[in-house]
Design an enzyme around this catalytic site. Sequence first.
Site, PDB file in Angstrom:
ATOM      1  CB  CYS A 141      -0.675  -0.032   1.318  1.00  0.00           C
ATOM      2  SG  CYS A 141       0.117  -0.015   2.786  1.00  0.00           S
ATOM      3  CG  HIS A 221       0.001   3.662   5.920  1.00  0.00           C
ATOM      4  ND1 HIS A 221       0.906   3.321   7.140  1.00  0.00           N
ATOM      5  CD2 HIS A 221       0.271   2.731   5.091  1.00  0.00           C
ATOM      6  CE1 HIS A 221       0.862   1.811   7.238  1.00  0.00           C
ATOM      7  NE2 HIS A 221       0.518   1.783   6.159  1.00  0.00           N
TER       8      HIS A 221
END
Lengths: 338, 338
Positions: A141, A221
Amino acid sequence: MKAVAINGYGTIGKRVADAVAAQDDMKVVGVSKTKPDFEAEMAIAKGYDLYMAIPEREKLFEDAGVQVSGTVDEMFDKADIVVDCTPEGMGAKNKENIYEKRDLKAIFEGGEKHDAIGLSFNSFCNYEDVIGAEYARVVSCNTTGLSRTLKPIADLCGIKKVRAVMVRRGADPAQVKKGPINAIIPNPPTVPSHHGPDLQTVMYDVDITTIAILVPTTLMHQHNLMVELESTPDLDDIIETLEKTSRVILVSADKGLGSTAEVMEYAKDLGRSRNDLFEIAVWKESLNIVEDELYYMQAIHQEADVVPENVDAIRAMLEIETDAQKSIEKTNKSMDIL
Amino acid sequence: MKAVAINGYGTIGKRVADAVAAQDDMKVVGVSKTKPDFEAEMAIAKGYDLYMAIPEREKLFEDAGVQVSGTVDEMFDKADIVVDCTPEGMGAKNKENIYEKRDLKAIFEGGEKHDAIGLSFNSFCNYEDVIGAEYARVVSCNTTGLSRTLKPIADLCGIKKVRAVMVRRGADPAQVKKGPINAIIPNPPTVPSHHGPDLQTVMYDVDITTIAILVPTTLMHQHNLMVELESTPDLDDIIETLEKTSRVILVSADKGLGSTAEVMEYAKDLGRSRNDLFEIAVWKESLNIVEDELYYMQAIHQEADVVPENVDAIRAMLEIETDAQKSIEKTNKSMDIL
């Protein structure tokens, strides 16, 4: 209609299954689970054929009242390709012990090491290199997030060097046993982190150094990028390029999207299944050029951003579509990606 | 014995009071509070004379059974210098409305703007420039952390450019009403943040760009530094320089100090009052030189690291000591700083 098996119906597997099911040139022939938990029940409720990852557990599934269609071996018999969404490190073992022996094409996730698979994939960077491949790994990711924004910038004006600090969520929302609760963890405590080399598995020539830390949050994130440019366009050119880049959205703190939590709220309001934000969210205010260096901040929904890349990887490896742009557009349309 | 008044006995004020009381060339003539809360009671229990910051509240203190020695004006009458530890922005107002009219020397904290005070201070960067000054501002905890490690590196091999990503705690441990609870906040969402210019108020010539984000933790800030060097020494030279740098310690993840929480546990085990870590903790594993660029990560105890600098600022401004090194050593010894 190509037949896709999903080995491992967890955080990524269930999302890839739904994304594959939304395409008109591929279908899900089955998903596998090791346990008859709520996810197994919901897979059946969604209409997927469920297969046991561990054949000896037939009684366990039977006792739980969860009806299986057979073992993973029977699922693999029906598949043109398998998307391996098993836990980190298991994919490489499955490649050696199962897929290679069966001569079955397989896609792996970012938890596997590049060297164990031999070829990595991002739709925007190297679709062409994966056409017809036996095995490929969709990068993680974080690396997907780096690829999505750095590739269009590299195409626009060239990149001399990237420095990036990756602020990673401590655990996924459902991982109740993991921390940190109240700490910042250099992770790894060494510099550089693996994210830079990982980006180089798909953006082969980019000069990048990354630093990574874990913080006590579960939602997304966050990346802080410092990009030395080869030529220096107007900031407006960069903004225009990112605005028209697929799977990237610009968000504004001054419109109430000043944090990862608010960006997730936006994904909920889009009506997305599981609140998934498949796009990389770049903060518009953060974009700035100082002395030939571009700065920006972006947010990554770790559970979702790699999913459309998995669909594109299926098309490339099965040679359903040899034009990256056409596959990307088809995937985007089927998944309502902005 | 020079007389020091502490205006505002909160997070920083109470620590500065204790640090001043530990010196043999200055004494605390009083501390001030706006409210008769637990901190007010503990100030008296410690033997400090307590003064009311708001004179009209005499009855409030009386009803609470907290005995005051007078109003702040009476405290200022007794002082050679005041350390203003009032909330952000109040210091500048106090300078104009009180200290300038009284011709009273004053030290301010990092929450005040440099321009409002006109002179900033760090013991290692510009002690000499503050000798005899009327007003000076001890730079913030983050800027103090940048000063402490970048100055010795600049002295060793010169700095071409610094890039730093500041990962800031969302709130102090006792600030129960503040967040974020589960989010990462670009703060500011623009790049660069104010930390770079703030460092330039004490390290005048350094070329630095900073990016700052808030995360859900209360214990410490964390910095990620990327430092382009003018000359490139061995990594061992850098390590040796930082090891012998005052108010900087090297910590190792492989010795169990892999997070801010464990570094705070270390401060507890040192037996420090309030668990204060006055030193900047640099992760030894993170130190690395790649292509003339130094990388490292460090942790900042936001409540404590500026306290010894406040003591040094008192010595410089009152001309008790004109040699920075001697003041630093004296302060360190009195506070058991490593």
